[in-house]
Enzyme design. Sequence first.
Site, PDB file in Angstrom:
ATOM      1  CG  ASP A  22     -43.748  24.455   2.745  1.00 38.77           C
ATOM      2  OD1 ASP A  22     -43.191  23.393   2.392  1.00 38.77           O
ATOM      3  OD2 ASP A  22     -44.954  24.694   2.552  1.00 38.77           O
ATOM      4  CG  ASP A  25     -43.835  20.188   1.367  1.00 41.81           C
ATOM      5  OD1 ASP A  25     -43.114  20.809   2.181  1.00 41.81           O
ATOM      6  OD2 ASP A  25     -44.570  20.761   0.547  1.00 41.81           O
ATOM      7  CE1 TYR A 177     -46.553  28.732   1.047  1.00 43.53           C
ATOM      8  CE2 TYR A 177     -45.340  26.934   0.019  1.00 43.53           C
ATOM      9  CZ  TYR A 177     -46.084  27.437   1.071  1.00 43.53           C
ATOM     10  OH  TYR A 177     -46.360  26.640   2.156  1.00 43.53           O
ATOM     11  CD  GLU A 373     -48.819  20.553   4.674  1.00 44.66           C
ATOM     12  OE1 GLU A 373     -47.723  20.233   4.192  1.00 44.66           O
ATOM     13  OE2 GLU A 373     -49.794  20.888   3.972  1.00 44.66           O
TER      14      GLU A 373
END
Length: 414
Positions: A22, A25, A177, A373
């Site tokens: 995603d 990570d 999520y 990120e």
Amino acid sequence: RRDSALNDGQNLNADLVGGYYDAGDNVKFHFPMAFSATMLAWSAVDFGSYMSPVDLRENLVALRWGTDYLLKTVSHLRNRIFVHVGEVEKDHQCWQRPEDMGTPRTAYAVETQYPASDLAGEITAAFAAASIAFKRYDPSYAQRLLKNALKTFKYANSHRGSYTNNTWVKLAVCPFYCSVNGYGDELLWGAAWLRRATSKASYIKYLVDNRHSLGADFNYYEFGWDNKVGGVNVLVAKEAFEKNVPEIAPYRDTAEQMMCAYFPETAGPHMTYTPGESLRHLAKRQVDYILGDNPMKMSYMIGYGNHYPRKIHHRGASSPSIATHPKAITCLEGWNIFASPKPDPNMLVGAVVGGPNVDDKFVGGRKNASETEPTTYINAPFVGLLAYFNANKKISMIGRLSFVKQKQIVYIRA
């Protein structure tokens, strides 16, 4: 980069190899992954004509990498739908490039006697939208996607409820999520894309009959991986405008209210902006801002311009490649890389990162994940926007933008 996570799904006797991590990570969350695929598909469907043949091909390649994987997630739909791969807390305890990761690759699923309407609804949207994108170039694949969209929507609609209501799944994916916005928006979203893919009147009826009960008027100022209401209204409004379908006029009206909220000159509620933002020519202004026309004079797209983040929160970008460092990097060794003041050895060209705070301030650094990120669901919606403005030469900050776009997605592949 080399292959990684080649045993994903093994604990459930399934093949869950492939797909996208995603963000920075090494975990695969299927809910935001499906949204990213839908956004890539929407870019191809509505903005593919603005792309060069090479750029469109790259867009479709990136999309197919996602949809090929998502087909695996519903391949056992009579029994279960796969929702997630990886153990988040253990993954976050290590800073390792994907090729070296030794953290558990546990796969999670919801048995299909239980609900997962939000996840299945988004996967439906991804398949239906992608079927339109591929119809001209690979009709058999498009038909396969549509067939699976119909099957997945049937499950989503007949087993209503959120996938994170499942205790085991909730422990795995929350708070990262969780489906905070509920599942009604994904059911409408899936139906809207099925309407566009099939032209069947039954989906118009579904959108009309379920508009209020599934929340098309609720929280419609937002659009993202969790809340699809804004996107539903805009997507359905397109048909209301172009084909003058009176039954779906309320979707058009709500979409207009959402658009008006972007401009303070109009009546009603409005969006809030950081102090450095302009409110005119909004789409142009947002792209300019991301590409460097902001108070920090920082491009938030890696590799674009001369001033962009050099230490991003991304394991693959920050770690040396196998070619230059063939020895495996252990979990603890990776934190030395994380803390290094040196810039990333691998430039994640084209990746858009999280960006500044509400005051236009950007500190940067790998520790500031919210700022540095990159995620698939930040980058995927940007593709069509760049295609349009690049083709129309209306954005001065773009100049000659040779679609660094696809590297935004491809470099986060599993």
